[in-house]
Design a protein around this motif. Sequence first.
Motif, short mmCIF file in Angstrom:
data_model
loop_
_atom_site.label_atom_id
_atom_site.label_comp_id
_atom_site.label_asym_id
_atom_site.label_seq_id
_atom_site.Cartn_x
_atom_site.Cartn_y
_atom_site.Cartn_z
N SER A 1 0.85 -1.19 0.00
CA SER A 1 0.00 0.00 0.00
C SER A 1 0.89 1.23 0.00
N ASN A 2 0.28 2.39 0.02
CA ASN A 2 1.04 3.63 0.00
C ASN A 2 1.44 4.11 1.38
N LYS A 3 0.96 3.39 2.42
CA LYS A 3 1.23 3.83 3.78
C LYS A 3 1.94 2.74 4.56
N MET A 4 3.07 3.08 5.15
CA MET A 4 3.84 2.12 5.93
C MET A 4 3.35 2.15 7.37
N VAL A 5 2.80 1.02 7.85
CA VAL A 5 2.36 0.91 9.23
C VAL A 5 2.91 -0.39 9.79
N GLY A 6 2.83 -0.52 11.11
CA GLY A 6 3.33 -1.72 11.77
C GLY A 6 4.36 -1.36 12.81
N SER B 1 20.91 7.30 13.85
CA SER B 1 20.65 8.06 12.62
C SER B 1 19.65 7.32 11.73
N ALA B 2 19.69 5.97 11.74
CA ALA B 2 18.75 5.19 10.95
C ALA B 2 17.33 5.33 11.48
N ILE B 3 17.19 5.32 12.80
CA ILE B 3 15.86 5.49 13.41
C ILE B 3 15.31 6.87 13.08
N ARG B 4 16.14 7.89 13.19
CA ARG B 4 15.70 9.26 12.90
C ARG B 4 15.26 9.39 11.44
N ALA B 5 16.04 8.85 10.53
CA ALA B 5 15.70 8.94 9.11
C ALA B 5 14.46 8.12 8.78
N PHE B 6 14.34 6.96 9.42
CA PHE B 6 13.19 6.10 9.15
C PHE B 6 11.89 6.73 9.64
N GLN B 7 11.93 7.40 10.79
CA GLN B 7 10.73 8.05 11.30
C GLN B 7 10.30 9.22 10.42
N ASP B 8 11.26 9.82 9.73
CA ASP B 8 10.92 10.90 8.80
C ASP B 8 10.12 10.37 7.61
N ILE B 9 10.45 9.15 7.15
CA ILE B 9 9.78 8.62 5.95
C ILE B 9 8.62 7.70 6.30
N SER B 10 8.63 7.13 7.54
CA SER B 10 7.57 6.20 7.95
C SER B 10 7.14 6.50 9.39
N PRO B 11 6.51 7.64 9.62
CA PRO B 11 6.18 8.06 10.99
C PRO B 11 5.16 7.17 11.69
N ASP B 12 4.41 6.35 10.94
CA ASP B 12 3.40 5.50 11.55
C ASP B 12 3.92 4.13 11.95
#
Length: 304
Positions: free
Chosen positions: A100-105, A125-136
């Motif tokens: 889907s277009n939304k990353m959840v989980g 830094s990986a967690i910070r960057a990942f939360q920027d692209i997949s905040p949910d």
Amino acid sequence: MPRRKKAFSGTVNDVDLRLMRVFKTVIECGGLSAAQTELGVGRSTISRQISDLETRLGMRLCHRGRSGFYLTQQGQQAYEFIDHFLKQSEDFTSRIASISNKMVGKIEIGMIDFTMSDVQNPLISAIRAFQDISPDVLINMMTGSPNEVERGVIDGKLHIGIVPDYQRHPSLNYITLYDERVGLFCGGNHPLVDDVRSGAPLSDKDVCRHKLVHRAYFESERLRKRKQIFPVGSTVYQTEAVLSLVRSGAYLGYFPSHCQDLFRDEFYEILPDVFSYSTPICAVWRTDRNQSAILQDFLDLLKP
């Protein structure tokens, strides 16, 4: 004639999932009382929720009362099935999200202690960057010994583990993130502290007659040979325990050199040219999770 309990219908709803998670948490905490803090509710509420699950499944899962908490035979089997079902449910959520277009989980990460103070570690830094692209996507973390973290990944409780590259399991993928430098240290009022601080000449034999803190978990043959020349002073699982015992002045101990930066003027490295070494630190994950888009996106941010 006693009434036969109603058999489970096979249909699972959101309430059932919540009750299953409560039951799983109680088992992993070792009882109702220990699970109160984890679940954020009182013992009576937890007991009622387990009763609701027992009614829903049509079986007695556990005994709870003055005699203590323990699983029935059916409860032990049910726990294994529930644990497997919940893991599969989480995988289903992340895999559906991947198309889907939304990353959840969520991502469950396990790591050895005292790795975050190493500036080479890319996890923050990986967690910070990942939360920027997949905040949910929720990121949960735990610390443990290398064996505990690796076992958590193998059992499916963890999606990613950050561990030293001591041994490799055939069901896991490994990528090297960085090399961690480890030194031999003294501290407190240990007899070697004054010699190290003053720059007095020391030989290998001078050092190796002192007791060393050993690790209780499996280490590579190279490391075991390095440490077996010292008398065994104590055996521990965590780096924090090594730091505490070395700080007492009673023992020498190996620990990551970056820990010294957190405790300036408390620990002193001994003959680094002789005793220091480096260990690769790896990210590990199960090979059957390679199709998870959430996991792969996070791993892409971790990779050097």
